[in-house]
Design an enzyme around this catalytic site. Structure first.
Site, PDB file in Angstrom:
ATOM      1  N   SER A 119       9.380  27.719  33.327  1.00 28.12           N
ATOM      2  CA  SER A 119       8.315  26.775  33.657  1.00 28.12           C
ATOM      3  C   SER A 119       7.873  26.928  35.113  1.00 28.12           C
ATOM      4  CB  SER A 119       8.791  25.347  33.389  1.00 28.12           C
ATOM      5  OG  SER A 119      10.008  25.105  34.074  1.00 28.12           O
ATOM      6  N   ASP A 171       3.716  19.028  43.616  1.00 25.04           N
ATOM      7  CA  ASP A 171       4.739  18.708  44.614  1.00 25.04           C
ATOM      8  C   ASP A 171       5.373  19.942  45.239  1.00 25.04           C
ATOM      9  OD1 ASP A 171       5.898  19.270  42.125  1.00 25.04           O
ATOM     10  OD2 ASP A 171       7.698  18.127  42.589  1.00 25.04           O
ATOM     11  N   THR A 213      12.909  14.733  31.990  1.00 27.67           N
ATOM     12  CA  THR A 213      13.436  15.992  32.517  1.00 27.67           C
ATOM     13  C   THR A 213      13.560  15.921  34.034  1.00 27.67           C
ATOM     14  OG1 THR A 213      12.268  17.122  30.723  1.00 27.67           O
ATOM     15  CG2 THR A 213      13.099  18.496  32.492  1.00 27.67           C
ATOM     16  N   THR A 245      17.056  22.888  30.019  1.00 27.57           N
ATOM     17  CA  THR A 245      15.867  22.745  30.857  1.00 27.57           C
ATOM     18  C   THR A 245      16.047  21.571  31.816  1.00 27.57           C
ATOM     19  OG1 THR A 245      14.418  23.671  29.188  1.00 27.57           O
ATOM     20  CG2 THR A 245      13.408  22.179  30.771  1.00 27.57           C
ATOM     21  N   ARG A 253       6.773  22.611  22.684  1.00 27.89           N
ATOM     22  CA  ARG A 253       6.771  23.943  23.288  1.00 27.89           C
ATOM     23  C   ARG A 253       7.450  24.923  22.340  1.00 27.89           C
ATOM     24  NH1 ARG A 253       5.104  22.416  28.224  1.00 27.89           N
ATOM     25  NH2 ARG A 253       6.257  20.893  29.490  1.00 27.89           N
ATOM     26  N   ASP A 277       6.998  22.598  44.045  1.00 28.59           N
ATOM     27  CA  ASP A 277       8.234  23.276  43.627  1.00 28.59           C
ATOM     28  C   ASP A 277       7.993  24.416  42.642  1.00 28.59           C
ATOM     29  OD1 ASP A 277       7.624  21.622  41.518  1.00 28.59           O
ATOM     30  OD2 ASP A 277       9.558  20.577  41.477  1.00 28.59           O
ATOM     31  N   ARG A 278       6.811  24.475  42.037  1.00 29.51           N
ATOM     32  CA  ARG A 278       6.537  25.573  41.094  1.00 29.51           C
ATOM     33  C   ARG A 278       5.797  26.706  41.786  1.00 29.51           C
ATOM     34  NH1 ARG A 278       5.126  23.321  35.132  1.00 29.51           N
ATOM     35  NH2 ARG A 278       6.813  21.807  35.049  1.00 29.51           N
ATOM     36  N   LYS A 304      13.773  23.562  42.901  1.00 27.52           N
ATOM     37  CA  LYS A 304      13.045  24.818  42.835  1.00 27.52           C
ATOM     38  C   LYS A 304      12.013  24.804  43.956  1.00 27.52           C
ATOM     39  CE  LYS A 304      10.079  23.277  39.010  1.00 27.52           C
ATOM     40  NZ  LYS A 304      10.730  22.098  38.427  1.00 27.52           N
ATOM     41  N   ASP A 315       2.297  23.935  42.655  1.00 26.07           N
ATOM     42  CA  ASP A 315       1.869  22.769  41.884  1.00 26.07           C
ATOM     43  C   ASP A 315       1.769  21.510  42.749  1.00 26.07           C
ATOM     44  OD1 ASP A 315       4.559  22.469  42.333  1.00 26.07           O
ATOM     45  OD2 ASP A 315       4.886  21.357  40.480  1.00 26.07           O
ATOM     46  N   LYS A 337      11.576   9.889  41.510  1.00 31.06           N
ATOM     47  CA  LYS A 337      12.922  10.319  41.153  1.00 31.06           C
ATOM     48  C   LYS A 337      13.842  10.183  42.358  1.00 31.06           C
ATOM     49  CE  LYS A 337      12.571  15.287  41.943  1.00 31.06           C
ATOM     50  NZ  LYS A 337      12.991  16.586  41.476  1.00 31.06           N
ATOM     51  N   ARG A 344       8.220   9.423  34.849  1.00 31.73           N
ATOM     52  CA  ARG A 344       6.799   9.759  34.973  1.00 31.73           C
ATOM     53  C   ARG A 344       5.994   8.932  33.981  1.00 31.73           C
ATOM     54  NH1 ARG A 344       7.168  16.341  35.677  1.00 31.73           N
ATOM     55  NH2 ARG A 344       8.517  16.221  37.506  1.00 31.73           N
ATOM     56  N   GLU A 374      13.554  29.107  36.012  1.00 36.55           N
ATOM     57  CA  GLU A 374      13.137  28.628  34.708  1.00 36.55           C
ATOM     58  C   GLU A 374      11.799  29.246  34.346  1.00 36.55           C
ATOM     59  OE1 GLU A 374      14.261  24.351  33.754  1.00 36.55           O
ATOM     60  OE2 GLU A 374      13.576  24.249  35.809  1.00 36.55           O
ATOM     61  N   SER A 423       4.660  15.806  39.620  1.00 40.07           N
ATOM     62  CA  SER A 423       4.632  17.261  39.617  1.00 40.07           C
ATOM     63  C   SER A 423       3.251  17.833  39.299  1.00 40.07           C
ATOM     64  CB  SER A 423       5.685  17.770  38.639  1.00 40.07           C
ATOM     65  OG  SER A 423       5.787  19.150  38.717  1.00 40.07           O
ATOM     66  N   HIS A 424       3.180  18.574  38.208  1.00 40.28           N
ATOM     67  CA  HIS A 424       1.950  19.279  37.848  1.00 40.28           C
ATOM     68  C   HIS A 424       0.997  18.405  37.051  1.00 40.28           C
ATOM     69  CE1 HIS A 424       5.019  19.422  34.861  1.00 40.28           C
ATOM     70  NE2 HIS A 424       4.101  19.603  33.942  1.00 40.28           N
TER      71      HIS A 424
HETATM   72  C1  G16 Z   1      10.332  19.778  35.513  1.00 40.56           C
HETATM   73  C2  G16 Z   1      11.772  20.150  35.662  1.00 40.56           C
HETATM   74  C3  G16 Z   1      12.002  21.561  35.229  1.00 40.56           C
HETATM   75  C4  G16 Z   1      11.473  21.770  33.825  1.00 40.56           C
HETATM   76  C5  G16 Z   1      10.014  21.369  33.756  1.00 40.56           C
HETATM   77  C6  G16 Z   1       9.473  21.389  32.350  1.00 40.56           C
HETATM   78  O1  G16 Z   1       9.564  20.505  36.410  1.00 40.56           O
HETATM   79  O2  G16 Z   1      12.197  20.000  36.997  1.00 40.56           O
HETATM   80  O3  G16 Z   1      13.356  21.824  35.299  1.00 40.56           O
HETATM   81  O4  G16 Z   1      11.620  23.097  33.433  1.00 40.56           O
HETATM   82  O5  G16 Z   1       9.879  20.049  34.212  1.00 40.56           O
HETATM   83  O6  G16 Z   1      10.163  20.461  31.594  1.00 40.56           O
HETATM   84  P1  G16 Z   1       9.680  20.072  30.152  1.00 40.56           P
HETATM   85  O7  G16 Z   1       9.670  21.365  29.374  1.00 40.56           O
HETATM   86  O8  G16 Z   1      10.707  19.096  29.683  1.00 40.56           O
HETATM   87  O9  G16 Z   1       8.280  19.508  30.252  1.00 40.56           O
HETATM   88  P2  G16 Z   1       8.492  19.779  37.340  1.00 40.56           P
HETATM   89  O10 G16 Z   1       7.869  20.887  38.126  1.00 40.56           O
HETATM   90  O11 G16 Z   1       7.559  19.108  36.372  1.00 40.56           O
HETATM   91  O12 G16 Z   1       9.288  18.812  38.138  1.00 40.56           O
END
Ligand code: G16
Length: 544
Positions: free
Chosen positions: A366, A280, A18, A345, A497, A282-283, A377, A278, A126, A22, A364, A113-114
């Protein structure tokens, strides 16, 4: 500068998910693993020679080592200049801001990320393009194809770049500029929001907030903006020092993993406002005193009130939300007379809409919200937007949300995550449901009759690219929805999910507990798929 060509062999597991590639740190440390991926990125780019690149990450374990390796590969591949955040740090939105501001051709962002960090934790990489946004699927697929055939990479002799001192250095012909990771981003925020009004709010002495940086990258950003520029009292930012293992925490700003902050906001002398970001940056999670704002509602509320914020005073062009995100924003778009787009997503799907000026805000479920100011984001941006609204409306977070529901009705919404489940079992649940979809339409389940059941596919309105299999939707006649999806960001087993939504127009029922309001729909989800039994899980790992 000596350039070496190292013979390598392809790895077959380097398809970006996504949001980039990772994997566990131990996977990235396999011989040539990181090097192959970076070389594959460079091989895929058309214009390389002399390019300017932005490089930084969320400070997690392996960040510094990876930066040293990437700089050597960049120099060996003819990159002209690299802007690196001091200490190897750059939040994802700050990286996007810097790519745009300095006209870089792209950027490499290091983050999972998280996901937890540390030697046993996750790492990620990325590529972002010149618009500052994540590479579109066409490019990530091309990079993946390249990783499958790569048999060599180019790298200079070992060389140590001093990452902690601002200023310019050279690696052969390539210039490396170590930049302040915070300043450009903080300046951009000051241009968008009414810092004067927010400062007055803090100065009044009647408003207190806590921001949980979760020992991740936003600590320095939040301290500079909230405590230094806006005058919030020292200590407003908690867990503000970035640590390689996030203090052994899980830097995911939700009600489960940001427990310290949640306890403070639900405590007896609760501050008025709580927020977290989070790994990085962005959340975002937004809390009032004993009150949680769902990310879907947050997007709708920011859109409905954007005219109160200087950067958006001229109005918004349109809104986009990912398919599983609640339809609260659609109601606002309708009232404003602007379009609302439904995308798969992944933030990368917003890029074309933003570049084509079709939308101003996007978000989103998320915990991601953002706008056309960057192409990622942006956690702190959302926090500042909310602070600006609180200052402008002179209402608490809860009052703002309840007033919104009063006007638009409430889209009661929740996401249930089943993390780290057996991948085969999870795929089985999805495959069987996909096969059953055509027969569901018209069927009655309790109070709900199925109006539409499909596997969501998206045709990008700008470049007409098609993205299929983006989540299974079951939409009922009253607009309620069940969505099943497999996460594209996990690194262990699979994460299933389940997204559940029901519209509640009756204002006397807006205080209802979310899980209680959705219980019958959740039971239908299980009746349709028996997913709990098949996954061997009684209850979700995380509910948001
Ligand atoms: C990433 C993406 C988001 C997505 C989220 C969850 O966020 O940038 O667009 O909504 O993952 O994705 P999934 O449901 O496929 O786990 P982040 O903050 O992890 O970069």
């Amino acid at each position: 500068m000596n350039v070496n060509t190292i013979t390598s062999h392809p790895y077959t597991d380097q398809r970006p998910g996504t949001s980039g590639l990772r994997k566990k740190v131990s996977v990235f440390r396999k011989p040539h693993y990181l090097e192959n991926f970076v070389q594959a990125v460079f091989n895929t780019l058309e214009e390389m020679a002399g390019m300017t690149l932005v490089l930084g990450g969320d400070g997690r374990y392996y960040n510094r080592e990876a930066i040293q390796i990437i700089l050597r590969i960049a120099a060996a591949n003819g990159v002209g200049r690299v802007l690196v955040g001091r200490g190897g740090l750059l939040s994802t939105p700050a990286a996007s801001c810097i790519i745009r501001k300095y006209g870089a051709q792209g950027g490499i962002i290091l983050s999972a990320s998280h996901n937890p960090g540390g030697p046993e934790g996750d790492f990620g990489i990325k590529y972002n393009t010149a618009n500052g946004g994540p590479a579109p699927e066409k490019l990530t697929e091309a990079i993946y194809a390249e990783t499958l055939r790569i048999d060599r990479y180019r790298i200079t002799d070992p060389h140590h770049v001093e990452l902690d001192t601002l200023g310019e250095q050279h690696l052969g012909e390539m210039a490396i500029e170590i930049i302040d990771p915070v300043a450009d981003y903080a300046d951009l925020m000051a241009n968008l929001f009414d810092f004067h009004a927010i400062r007055q709010l803090f100065d009044s002495g009647r408003f207190r907030m806590r921001f949980d940086a979760m020992h991740a990258v936003t600590g320095p950003y939040a301290k500079e903006i909230l405590e230094h520029r806006l005058g919030a009292e020292p200590g407003t930012v908690m867990n503000g020092e970035p640590l390689a293992d996030f203090g052994r925490g899980h830097p995911d700003p939700n009600l489960t993993y940001a427990r310290d902050l949640v306890d403070i906001l639900w405590g007896c002398s609760s501050p008025d406002f709580g927020a977290a970001s989070d790994g990085d940056g962005d959340r975002n999670m937004i809390l009032g005193a004993r009150f949680f704002v769902t990310p879907s509602d947050s997007l709708a509320i920011l859109a409905a009130n954007a005219h109160l914020v200087p950067g958006y005073r001229q109005g918004i062009r349109g809104i986009a939300r990912s398919m599983p995100t609640s339809q609260a924003a659609d109601r606002v778009a309708e009232a404003l007379g602007v379009p609302c787009y439904e995308t798969p997503t992944g933030w990368k799907f917003f890029g074309n809409l933003l570049d084509a000026k079709r939308i101003t805000l996007c978000g989103e479920e998320s915990f991601g919200t953002g706008s056309d100011h960057v192409r990622e984001k942006d956690g702190l941006w959302a926090v500042l937007f909310w602070l600006n609204l609180v200052a402008a409306k002179r209402q608490s977070v809860e009052e703002i949300v309840r007033a919104h529901w009063q006007r638009y009705g409430r889209n009661v919404y929740s996401r249930h995550d089943y993390e780290g489940v057996d991948a085969e079992a999870a795929n089985g649940v999805i495959d069987d449901l996909r096969a059953a979809l055509p027969d569901l339409v018209g069927r009655q389940y309790g109070d709900y009759r199925v109006a539409l059941a499909d596997d969501f596919a998206y045709v990008d309105p700008i470049d007409e690219s098609v993205s299929e299999s983006q989540g299974l939707r079951i939409i009922f006649e009253d607009g309620s929805r069940l969505v099943f999806r497999l996460s594209g960001t996990g690194t262990q087993g699979a994460t299933l999910r389940l997204y559940v939504e029901r519209y509640e127009p009756d204002t006397t029922r807006h205080g209802i507990d979310t899980q209680e309001a959705l219980a019958d729909l959740i039971a239908i989800a299980d009746e349709l798929t028996h997913f709990r039994r098949r996954l061997g899980r009684e209850a979700p790992t995380v509910i948001t």
